[in-house]
Scaffold this motif. Structure first.
Motif, PDB file in Angstrom:
ATOM      1  N   TYR A  96      -1.848  -6.431   8.116  1.00  0.00           N
ATOM      2  CA  TYR A  96      -1.235  -5.237   7.545  1.00  0.00           C
ATOM      3  C   TYR A  96      -0.061  -4.881   8.433  1.00  0.00           C
ATOM      4  O   TYR A  96      -0.232  -4.615   9.624  1.00  0.00           O
ATOM      5  CB  TYR A  96      -2.231  -4.067   7.472  1.00  0.00           C
TER       6      TYR A  96
ATOM      7  N   ILE B 159       0.876  -1.173   0.000  1.00  0.00           N
ATOM      8  CA  ILE B 159       0.000   0.000   0.000  1.00  0.00           C
ATOM      9  C   ILE B 159       0.913   1.222   0.000  1.00  0.00           C
ATOM     10  O   ILE B 159       1.679   1.434   0.929  1.00  0.00           O
ATOM     11  CB  ILE B 159      -0.937  -0.001   1.224  1.00  0.00           C
TER      12      ILE B 159
ATOM     13  N   VAL C  80      -8.194  -5.317  -4.478  1.00  0.00           N
ATOM     14  CA  VAL C  80      -7.989  -4.171  -3.593  1.00  0.00           C
ATOM     15  C   VAL C  80      -8.369  -2.924  -4.385  1.00  0.00           C
ATOM     16  O   VAL C  80      -7.849  -2.695  -5.474  1.00  0.00           O
ATOM     17  CB  VAL C  80      -6.530  -4.076  -3.104  1.00  0.00           C
TER      18      VAL C  80
ATOM     19  N   ARG D 100      -8.825   1.282  -3.937  1.00  0.00           N
ATOM     20  CA  ARG D 100      -8.695   2.497  -3.110  1.00  0.00           C
ATOM     21  C   ARG D 100      -9.929   3.341  -3.356  1.00  0.00           C
ATOM     22  O   ARG D 100     -10.186   3.786  -4.475  1.00  0.00           O
ATOM     23  CB  ARG D 100      -7.437   3.279  -3.456  1.00  0.00           C
TER      24      ARG D 100
ATOM     25  N   LEU E 161       0.001  -5.742   2.779  1.00  0.00           N
ATOM     26  CA  LEU E 161      -1.092  -6.660   3.072  1.00  0.00           C
ATOM     27  C   LEU E 161      -0.598  -8.083   2.853  1.00  0.00           C
ATOM     28  O   LEU E 161       0.121  -8.348   1.882  1.00  0.00           O
ATOM     29  CB  LEU E 161      -2.274  -6.417   2.128  1.00  0.00           C
TER      30      LEU E 161
ATOM     31  N   ASP F   7     -14.906  -9.677   2.631  1.00  0.00           N
ATOM     32  CA  ASP F   7     -14.800  -8.335   2.057  1.00  0.00           C
ATOM     33  C   ASP F   7     -14.792  -7.365   3.221  1.00  0.00           C
ATOM     34  O   ASP F   7     -15.576  -7.525   4.157  1.00  0.00           O
ATOM     35  CB  ASP F   7     -16.023  -8.012   1.183  1.00  0.00           C
TER      36      ASP F   7
ATOM     37  N   TYR G 164      -9.575   1.658   1.803  1.00  0.00           N
ATOM     38  CA  TYR G 164      -9.426   0.578   0.839  1.00  0.00           C
ATOM     39  C   TYR G 164     -10.505  -0.476   1.056  1.00  0.00           C
ATOM     40  O   TYR G 164     -10.816  -0.819   2.194  1.00  0.00           O
ATOM     41  CB  TYR G 164      -8.049  -0.087   0.980  1.00  0.00           C
ATOM     42  N   HIS G 165     -11.045  -0.982  -0.049  1.00  0.00           N
ATOM     43  CA  HIS G 165     -11.929  -2.145  -0.005  1.00  0.00           C
ATOM     44  C   HIS G 165     -11.085  -3.350  -0.412  1.00  0.00           C
ATOM     45  O   HIS G 165     -10.442  -3.331  -1.469  1.00  0.00           O
ATOM     46  CB  HIS G 165     -13.107  -1.986  -0.970  1.00  0.00           C
ATOM     47  N   ILE G 166     -11.061  -4.372   0.436  1.00  0.00           N
ATOM     48  CA  ILE G 166     -10.234  -5.558   0.197  1.00  0.00           C
ATOM     49  C   ILE G 166     -11.138  -6.781   0.192  1.00  0.00           C
ATOM     50  O   ILE G 166     -11.902  -7.001   1.142  1.00  0.00           O
ATOM     51  CB  ILE G 166      -9.149  -5.699   1.282  1.00  0.00           C
TER      52      ILE G 166
END
Length: 159
Positions: A97, A65, A152, A154, A134, A123, A71-73
């Protein structure tokens, strides 16, 4: 109607900044990999990389990152057990992380039958400070993973 009056002054221009586009990284590993205790999964191919806020070197475990943000992971994969593992047995995938577990970013399954496979996934949206990695860490030895994919995205600024 009456005469038009004099034109007023132009108002101030609003702030400018980065155009809001979402950076996206998708990395996969469709081949089988065997787990080791507290070891991260490896992702072999980047299928989509757009933007510079995150990066991944193919055939590595770390997703870097590069920029602060929200962020959606998403993680999805198919887990199985190697021969010789006794049941019941529980597999767990935890997102880390910078070597710290990300709260709520975990999936698990309790295997009750030899030869069983299970689709696992999660999610989550999280705020991250740039500069870290990550990693998707497995809790135990003796499992297999196939068809894994991580996306991932942003979403925007947070800090």
């Amino acid at each position: 109607s009456g005469a038009t009056g004099p034109r007023g002054a132009t108002g101030a221009t609003g702030p400018t900044g980065r155009c809001m586009t979402s950076d996206v990284l998708v990395t996969i590993n469709d081949g089988m990999q065997t787990t080791s205790t507290n070891t991260a999964l490896t992702f072999s191919v980047n299928t989509l990389v757009f933007g510079e806020s995150m990066s991944h070197t193919e055939n590595s475990q770390n997703i870097k990152i590069n920029e602060d943000g929200i962020y959606h992971i998403a993680f999805h994969g198919v887990a199985g057990m190697k021969k010789g593992i006794s049941v019941p047995s529980t597999i767990r995938v935890q997102l880390y992380y910078d070597n710290k577990a990300v709260r709520g970013a975990v999936t698990s399954h309790n295997f009750n039958c030899a030869g069983e496979t299970e689709s696992l996934g999660f999610d989550i949206a999280v705020g991250l400070e740039g500069g870290g990695n990550l990693r998707f860490v497995i809790n135990d030895d003796g499992y297999t993973f196939t068809d894994i994919i991580v996306t991932v995205i942003r979403l925007g600024n947070i800090f």
